[in-house]
Each structure stands twice: as C-alpha cells, then as structure tokens.
Write a protein that holds these residues in place. Structure first.
Motif, PDB file in Angstrom:
ATOM      1  N   PHE A 188       6.872   9.383  17.090  1.00 10.18           N
ATOM      2  CA  PHE A 188       7.810   8.438  16.454  1.00 10.18           C
ATOM      3  C   PHE A 188       8.838   9.207  15.624  1.00 10.18           C
ATOM      4  CE2 PHE A 188       5.036   4.320  16.121  1.00 10.18           C
ATOM      5  CZ  PHE A 188       4.893   4.320  17.484  1.00 10.18           C
ATOM      6  N   GLU A 228      -0.262  -4.188  17.024  1.00  4.90           N
ATOM      7  CA  GLU A 228      -0.891  -3.618  15.832  1.00  4.90           C
ATOM      8  C   GLU A 228       0.049  -3.509  14.639  1.00  4.90           C
ATOM      9  OE1 GLU A 228      -2.214   0.223  17.221  1.00  4.90           O
ATOM     10  OE2 GLU A 228      -0.172   0.987  17.368  1.00  4.90           O
ATOM     11  N   PRO A 253      -8.287   0.037  -2.190  1.00  7.39           N
ATOM     12  CA  PRO A 253      -7.294  -0.224  -1.142  1.00  7.39           C
ATOM     13  C   PRO A 253      -6.225   0.851  -0.969  1.00  7.39           C
ATOM     14  CG  PRO A 253      -6.894  -1.611  -3.069  1.00  7.39           C
ATOM     15  CD  PRO A 253      -8.215  -0.939  -3.279  1.00  7.39           C
ATOM     16  N   THR A 293      -0.654  -0.554  -4.684  1.00 11.78           N
ATOM     17  CA  THR A 293      -2.052  -0.123  -4.874  1.00 11.78           C
ATOM     18  C   THR A 293      -2.226   1.399  -4.892  1.00 11.78           C
ATOM     19  OG1 THR A 293      -2.493  -0.185  -2.507  1.00 11.78           O
ATOM     20  CG2 THR A 293      -2.922  -2.218  -3.737  1.00 11.78           C
ATOM     21  N   THR A 319       4.155   2.047   4.895  1.00 17.13           N
ATOM     22  CA  THR A 319       4.445   2.558   6.243  1.00 17.13           C
ATOM     23  C   THR A 319       4.505   1.445   7.284  1.00 17.13           C
ATOM     24  OG1 THR A 319       2.125   2.869   6.870  1.00 17.13           O
ATOM     25  CG2 THR A 319       3.200   4.715   5.728  1.00 17.13           C
ATOM     26  N   ALA A 376      -4.781  -5.443   6.023  1.00 16.26           N
ATOM     27  CA  ALA A 376      -3.782  -6.516   6.111  1.00 16.26           C
ATOM     28  C   ALA A 376      -3.157  -6.594   7.500  1.00 16.26           C
ATOM     29  CB  ALA A 376      -2.705  -6.309   5.047  1.00 16.26           C
ATOM     30  N   GLU A 377      -2.986  -5.437   8.145  1.00 13.12           N
ATOM     31  CA  GLU A 377      -2.327  -5.421   9.463  1.00 13.12           C
ATOM     32  C   GLU A 377      -3.319  -5.404  10.619  1.00 13.12           C
ATOM     33  OE1 GLU A 377       0.689  -5.915   9.828  1.00 13.12           O
ATOM     34  OE2 GLU A 377       1.725  -5.274   8.019  1.00 13.12           O
ATOM     35  N   ALA A 408       5.656  -5.587   3.765  1.00 11.79           N
ATOM     36  CA  ALA A 408       5.668  -5.283   2.325  1.00 11.79           C
ATOM     37  C   ALA A 408       7.079  -5.402   1.747  1.00 11.79           C
ATOM     38  CB  ALA A 408       5.115  -3.880   2.085  1.00 11.79           C
ATOM     39  N   SER A 452      -0.188   6.957  11.580  1.00  8.18           N
ATOM     40  CA  SER A 452       0.278   7.170  10.208  1.00  8.18           C
ATOM     41  C   SER A 452      -0.884   7.475   9.266  1.00  8.18           C
ATOM     42  CB  SER A 452       0.979   5.894   9.726  1.00  8.18           C
ATOM     43  OG  SER A 452       0.126   4.771   9.956  1.00  8.18           O
ATOM     44  N   GLY A 462       0.850  -1.181   0.000  1.00  8.54           N
ATOM     45  CA  GLY A 462       0.000   0.000   0.000  1.00  8.54           C
ATOM     46  C   GLY A 462       0.887   1.231   0.000  1.00  8.54           C
ATOM     47  N   ILE A 485      -5.065 -10.375  -2.221  1.00 10.91           N
ATOM     48  CA  ILE A 485      -4.913  -8.916  -2.316  1.00 10.91           C
ATOM     49  C   ILE A 485      -6.287  -8.254  -2.283  1.00 10.91           C
ATOM     50  CG2 ILE A 485      -4.032  -7.037  -3.741  1.00 10.91           C
ATOM     51  CD1 ILE A 485      -1.862  -8.893  -4.678  1.00 10.91           C
ATOM     52  N   ASN A 511      -4.141  -1.206   6.183  1.00 11.29           N
ATOM     53  CA  ASN A 511      -4.805  -1.304   7.504  1.00 11.29           C
ATOM     54  C   ASN A 511      -5.519  -2.649   7.641  1.00 11.29           C
ATOM     55  OD1 ASN A 511      -6.106   2.154   7.650  1.00 11.29           O
ATOM     56  ND2 ASN A 511      -4.026   1.368   7.762  1.00 11.29           N
TER      57      ASN A 511
HETATM   58  C1  LIG Z   1       4.933   6.987  12.062  1.00  3.85           C
HETATM   59  C2  LIG Z   1       4.125   5.725  12.030  1.00  3.85           C
HETATM   60  C3  LIG Z   1       3.081   5.570  12.929  1.00  3.85           C
HETATM   61  C4  LIG Z   1       2.311   4.411  12.925  1.00  3.85           C
HETATM   62  N1  LIG Z   1       1.285   4.305  13.807  1.00  3.85           N
HETATM   63  C5  LIG Z   1       0.511   3.202  13.785  1.00  3.85           C
HETATM   64  C6  LIG Z   1      -0.586   3.083  14.705  1.00  3.85           C
HETATM   65  O1  LIG Z   1      -0.876   3.966  15.505  1.00  3.85           O
HETATM   66  N2  LIG Z   1      -1.306   1.953  14.639  1.00  3.85           N
HETATM   67  C7  LIG Z   1      -1.031   0.949  13.755  1.00  3.85           C
HETATM   68  O2  LIG Z   1      -1.738  -0.058  13.758  1.00  3.85           O
HETATM   69  N3  LIG Z   1      -0.010   1.035  12.902  1.00  3.85           N
HETATM   70  C8  LIG Z   1       0.769   2.127  12.878  1.00  3.85           C
HETATM   71  N4  LIG Z   1       1.813   2.226  12.003  1.00  3.85           N
HETATM   72  C9  LIG Z   1       2.109   1.098  11.094  1.00  3.85           C
HETATM   73  C10 LIG Z   1       1.503   1.206   9.669  1.00  3.85           C
HETATM   74  O3  LIG Z   1       1.206   2.541   9.339  1.00  3.85           O
HETATM   75  C11 LIG Z   1       0.250   0.333   9.546  1.00  3.85           C
HETATM   76  O4  LIG Z   1       0.612  -1.032   9.683  1.00  3.85           O
HETATM   77  C12 LIG Z   1      -0.497   0.508   8.231  1.00  3.85           C
HETATM   78  O5  LIG Z   1      -1.714  -0.201   8.251  1.00  3.85           O
HETATM   79  C13 LIG Z   1       0.289   0.060   7.002  1.00  3.85           C
HETATM   80  O6  LIG Z   1      -0.398   0.530   5.856  1.00  3.85           O
HETATM   81  P1  LIG Z   1       0.386   0.704   4.488  1.00  3.85           P
HETATM   82  O7  LIG Z   1      -0.576   1.138   3.454  1.00  3.85           O
HETATM   83  O8  LIG Z   1       1.557   1.572   4.659  1.00  3.85           O
HETATM   84  O9  LIG Z   1       0.805  -0.809   4.230  1.00  3.85           O
HETATM   85  P2  LIG Z   1       2.177  -1.395   3.699  1.00  3.85           P
HETATM   86  O10 LIG Z   1       3.286  -1.062   4.623  1.00  3.85           O
HETATM   87  O11 LIG Z   1       2.352  -1.054   2.280  1.00  3.85           O
HETATM   88  O12 LIG Z   1       1.862  -2.956   3.819  1.00  3.85           O
HETATM   89  C14 LIG Z   1       1.625  -3.537   5.078  1.00  3.85           C
HETATM   90  C15 LIG Z   1       1.180  -4.989   4.878  1.00  3.85           C
HETATM   91  O13 LIG Z   1      -0.061  -4.990   4.222  1.00  3.85           O
HETATM   92  C16 LIG Z   1      -0.012  -5.779   3.033  1.00  3.85           C
HETATM   93  N5  LIG Z   1      -0.887  -5.103   2.078  1.00  3.85           N
HETATM   94  C17 LIG Z   1      -0.846  -3.810   1.676  1.00  3.85           C
HETATM   95  N6  LIG Z   1      -1.845  -3.559   0.821  1.00  3.85           N
HETATM   96  C18 LIG Z   1      -2.541  -4.712   0.689  1.00  3.85           C
HETATM   97  C19 LIG Z   1      -3.678  -5.103  -0.055  1.00  3.85           C
HETATM   98  N7  LIG Z   1      -4.328  -4.261  -0.833  1.00  3.85           N
HETATM   99  N8  LIG Z   1      -4.107  -6.376   0.066  1.00  3.85           N
HETATM  100  C20 LIG Z   1      -3.482  -7.268   0.854  1.00  3.85           C
HETATM  101  N9  LIG Z   1      -2.390  -6.964   1.570  1.00  3.85           N
HETATM  102  C21 LIG Z   1      -1.935  -5.700   1.497  1.00  3.85           C
HETATM  103  C22 LIG Z   1       1.451  -5.792   2.653  1.00  3.85           C
HETATM  104  O14 LIG Z   1       1.771  -6.938   1.882  1.00  3.85           O
HETATM  105  C23 LIG Z   1       2.105  -5.817   4.006  1.00  3.85           C
HETATM  106  O15 LIG Z   1       2.130  -7.126   4.508  1.00  3.85           O
HETATM  107  C24 LIG Z   1       2.608   3.372  11.991  1.00  3.85           C
HETATM  108  C25 LIG Z   1       3.647   3.533  11.080  1.00  3.85           C
HETATM  109  C26 LIG Z   1       4.407   4.684  11.102  1.00  3.85           C
HETATM  110  C27 LIG Z   1       5.520   4.825  10.103  1.00  3.85           C
END
Ligand SMILES: Cc1cc2nc3c(=O)[nH]c(=O)nc-3n(C[C@H](O)[C@H](O)[C@H](O)COP(=O)(O)OP(=O)(O)OC[C@H]3O[C@@H](n4cnc5c(N)ncnc54)[C@H](O)[C@@H]3O)c2cc1C
Length: 484
Positions: free
Chosen positions: A325, A414, A110, A90, A73, A145-146, A79, A134, A70, A203, A143
């Motif tokens: 952070f 999380e 997504p 995405t 982050t 996925a995690e 990822a 984030s 995604g 996905i 979100n």
């Molecule tokens: C400064 C900072 C603060 C944060 N604070 C929080 C917080 O308060 N709470 C929290 O829970 N997290 C937090 N995070 C962690 C992060 O932001 C979350 O895990 C967020 O959900 C990741 O989203 P992303 O789009 O960046 O996913 P990515 O990092 O791109 O991917 C994360 C995972 O999701 C999978 N994925 C992505 N897109 C899809 C899709 N469409 N289908 C299936 N799988 C997919 C990837 O393969 C990977 O396994 C923080 C991160 C940072 C850098």
C-alpha cells in the motif's frame, strides 16, 4: 458549547490529557482516509477505563457527540472527528494486563498495538492470529471496532474469532463487561454484535483475546504467473483441493513494480502477477500441502516458484506484500484504497472487468489483495491536484464496488463502512435491514452521540419507529439527504 466541557475534561484526564490548541487538534483531523478531514472540537487522552467512562458521562450529560480513536490507521473514515464533538484517543491505554498461556488468553488495553500482543506472547509459544498489514501501528481497540482481518485470516479467522470478552464504556457512560472470556457465555452474543460496530456502540477499554499456538512449521511459496487470471485459477484449484493455506495473497504487475521500487523484494522479473501462499501447522501436513500447492500452481501455468521455510527468507517474500500500500505512493502520490469482496470463483472475471474499467477511464489500478478470501484491494491512482481527476477516480472506485455487489459480494471485507461507504449501504441492504440494524444501535446508544454519522446512510434518529416507511424519509423529503 464544547469549550464549556474543558474544565471537566481537565479534571478527569489532567492538563496534559486534554488537547485544545487548534494546531494540535489538526493532528487528529483524519484517519487513513485522508480525503475526509475535520478538526475535532476537543481531544482527550485518557489513561484508564474509569477516565473514559467519566469523559463519556460528561459528553452524554451535555449532549455532545464523541468519537473513539485508536491509532488512526482506519481506511474508511471511522475515526473522523466531529468539529462539535470530543475525540477520545486511546493511545495512552497501552498496558498488556495479562498473558495467560494456561487459558490461552491475554487481556490488553485498547491502545495496545496488534503486533505487541504477538510479541508479548511469543516467549510462551503463542501468537495473536489476526494480522492486518498495519499491525505494527494499529490498535487492538481499532481492530475490534473494524473486525479487522489480514493476510492470515483465510485459515485463522478475523478479530471476531479471537476475542472472547470486552470491557466497554456504554454511550451513556456505564463501565461494563460483554462476554466472560470463555467464548461460551450464555445469552445473546453481545461480543459478536460489538465487534465490527465501528465505534458506534460504545468504547472498548479492555479486550480478552485468544492466543494461538505458534505452528510447528511454516512454508511460504512465491509463485509467478503471466496474468492475474492464471493466478486466480491457481487460487480456485488450491481451495478446490481442500487445502486451507494460512494465507493466499495476490499482487498484480503494477503493485509488484511499486513494491520492487520501495523494498527491493526481487520478485520474478516480468511477472504479470504473483501469489504468496503460506502454509502452517504440523510438519507432515505442511510438507504434504506445500508439495500439492506447488503442483497446482504449476498446472495453472506458474512461470516460476520459490519456496522459503527459514523465517528470514519468508520475511523477504512478505516484505513486498506488506509494504505494497505504502509502496504505491512512490509511483503515484494519491490513490484510493478500495476494499470489496467477491466470491473466490469470480476473481478472474472481476479482475478482468476492473482492468476494462481502468482502460476505459485511463486511470491506473494496482491490485494487491487477499485472494484466498476473495477480498480485493484495488488501489485507484489519480492526480489529486485536479478536481476532475479526483472525481473520476472516485467514480471508478464506486464502479468497482458496484461490480463486487453485482457478483454477489460485499462493499467491504475488512476496512469497514465508516463515512466512506455509508452511501453504498442501501445498495446492499433494504430499508428494513437498515432499520433493524438501527434498533441494535439505538439499544446501545439512545442519544445517538456515539460516533454519529458513520456506517448508516442517513442520520436516522433513535426516536424514529423502525419498520416499513410510509412515504419518503423526512430528510430525503426536505432535500437534506439522498436515497440511492
Ligand atoms: C497500510 C495499511 C494497511 C492496512 N491493512 C489492513 C489489513 O490487512 N486488514 C485490515 O483489516 N485492515 C487494514 N488496515 C486498516 C486499519 O489498519 C484497521 O482498520 C485497524 O483495525 C484500525 O485500527 P486503528 O487503531 O488505527 O483504528 P482507528 O483508525 O483509530 O479507528 C477505526 C475505528 O475504530 C473505532 N475505534 C477505535 N478505537 C476504539 C475503541 N477503543 N472502542 C471503540 N471503537 C474504537 C473508531 O471510532 C473508528 O471507527 C490497513 C491500514 C493501513 C493504513
């Protein structure tokens, strides 16, 4: 092998939807866990669910692994690309397809950022409750996925509580729906199984989310304490009194110092810890609970309490927490963001033990965390130019997770397991537990091509028969993997 897929990918996603230049590929070499890097073999940027499905079918046909991304982050390396695989990004799938106040649902693609959902729902009097710090950047697909949380998950719940339907591309390239948007579909809860599966079951290409009514009133208290222990006592007292604030966040002296330097949040000077307690709901409830929380903080020894009702004043209080952070980067260039959970009642002793580990190792640890959930985020500061210091920081970070497990907690609250914590899975789960999880994974992904190497400690194959293992795992026996 991967080069042979380029013409097919260009046909599906267009020339501008396929990245092959080695310098450009490096843009995607890591997520927020920068200690793990691998340039992907190929990156594709689909615009539609059908394009994602076609890309996956090409990969499945060729036996090439693929990873979804995604916004990148993630903090556990979920990822992290495969050098021999395709990274499916995405970021071009950013349509908010529908906002329906009548059914209190939104349908989004997504790549839509978390905050964009609330922004779009606000004119209708609604918001999207899960709010990772984030949220300005991270995607709703990430979100899902995690199973992401955030400051307000104490009362409002995690992503899993706010998603009622998912359109997914299965690892064999089939486009299908899980859940019907009602949240009450008969049969197995496959939406629940998919959420938190860290990109290993397929996905996500569309998401139906619940919208929540914007509360009538919100108050935010900032309470200063001499120690994190005293703050922990206040947390227990608030929850023990039956009050469920929207959020209870804690920051220790080091993270306050960092936030002050970064965003001048003007928290009380000399505080050893601050609690941010936010209450929302009907005005009469909020007024009653705010008075009660104030009294409980005073009883726990709070040295100063500020109260903000006005959104601008609340934003000032939150600025310090939300920037924490990144702010820590101003006092130390390299740090590990750890994520572990302990029972709320154990917060005090665990924080004391983390302080002891920090003192013994001479490594600074800043604590900024979701205190109401017992979800710790110790930030382990180190000098990444020194391999010894890096190793020592990783050791300390691991010792903190051991501590969480020993108090009956979890290795992640999380941020997920990803590549970072797969080695800790056998500390929490038996071999039978892991094999059972593997049955689910293999039911979705028999070829083992969908984000392989994540979450599970060894690359168990779908052909292996789950159940009691006779003798050591073949990879352990051959010295390729280690059982902790
Ligand atoms: C400064 C900072 C603060 C944060 N604070 C929080 C917080 O308060 N709470 C929290 O829970 N997290 C937090 N995070 C962690 C992060 O932001 C979350 O895990 C967020 O959900 C990741 O989203 P992303 O789009 O960046 O996913 P990515 O990092 O791109 O991917 C994360 C995972 O999701 C999978 N994925 C992505 N897109 C899809 C899709 N469409 N289908 C299936 N799988 C997919 C990837 O393969 C990977 O396994 C923080 C991160 C940072 C850098």
């Amino acid at each position: 092998m991967i080069e042979q897929l380029i013409p097919a990918m260009v046909e599906i996603c267009g020339q501008d939807g396929v990245v092959t230049d080695p310098a450009d590929l490096r843009t995607y070499e890591c997520d927020g866990l920068t200690s793990h890097r691998a340039a992907p073999g190929l990156v594709v940027l689909p615009r539609t669910a059908e394009q994602v499905a076609a890309v996956v079918r090409v990969c499945a046909g060729a036996g090439v692994p693929f990873v979804a991304r995604g916004s990148g982050t993630g903090l556990s390396g979920g990822a992290l690309p495969r050098t021999d695989g395709v990274l499916i990004v995405t970021s071009r799938m950013r349509r908010i397809i529908a906002i329906d106040p009548d059914s209190q649902r939104a349908i989004v693609e997504p790549g839509v950022t978390n905050l964009a959902v609330s922004t779009a729902a606000r004119p209708f009097g609604y918001f999207y409750a899960p709010d990772p710090s984030s949220q300005q950047v991270c995607s709703v697909g990430g979100n899902v996925a995690e199973n992401s949380g955030g400051a307000h998950c104490l009362k409002h719940g995690f992503t899993v509580h706010h998603v009622t339907g998912l359109e997914i591309v299965t690892p064999t390239g089939e486009l299908t729906w899980l859940g019907d948007g009602t949240g009450a579909a008969p049969g197995y809860d496959l939406v629940g199984a998919f959420i938190g599966s860290e990109g290993t079951l397929g996905i996500v290409t569309k998401i139906i989310v619940k919208l929540s009514k914007i509360p009538q009133m919100v108050t935010c208290l900032l309470a200063a304490f001499e120690t994190t222990g005293a703050g922990g006592v206040a947390v227990s007292a608030i929850i023990g009194a039956g009050i469920v604030p929207a959020a209870i966040e804690m920051m220790d002296a080091l993270s306050i110092e960092a936030a002050e330097a970064a965003v001048a949040c003007h928290y009380p000077q000399g505080a050893g810890a601050v609690l941010i307690v936010e209450l929302d709901g009907p005005e009469s409830d909020v007024r009653r609970d705010t008075a009660a929380v104030r009294a409980l903080c005073e009883q726990a020894g709070s040295t100063e309490i500020r109260e903000a009702v006005d959104p601008a004043e609340r934003a000032v209080i939150w600025a310090g927490r939300k920037s924490a952070f990144a702010a820590v980067g101003r006092i130390c260039a390299a740090y590990i963001v750890q994520d572990g959970v302990v029972p709320r009642s154990a917060l005090g002793p665990v924080l004391d033990e983390i302080a002891k580990l920090s003192a013994e190792s001479g490594i600074r640890v800043a604590n900024v965390f979701h205190a109401g959930d017992g979800n710790l985020h110790p930030l382990v500061l180190y000098d990444d130019s020194s391999p010894e210091a890096t190793e020592a920081a990783e050791e300390l970070s691991g010792a903190i997770l051991d501590l969480c497990i020993s108090y009956g907690g979890s290795i992640t609250g999380e941020h997920g397991v990803g590549v970072d914590k797969s080695r800790y899975m056998p500390k929490m789960f038996s071999a039978d537990d892991l094999d059972t999880m593997q049955l689910l994974r293999c039911a979705f992904d028999p070829g083992g091509l969908c984000n392989p190497g994540k979450v599970f400690p060894t690359p168990r194959l779908c052909g292996e028969v789950p159940g009691m293992r006779r003798g050591p795992h073949p990879l352990v026996a051959s010295g390729q993997a280690e059982q902790f």
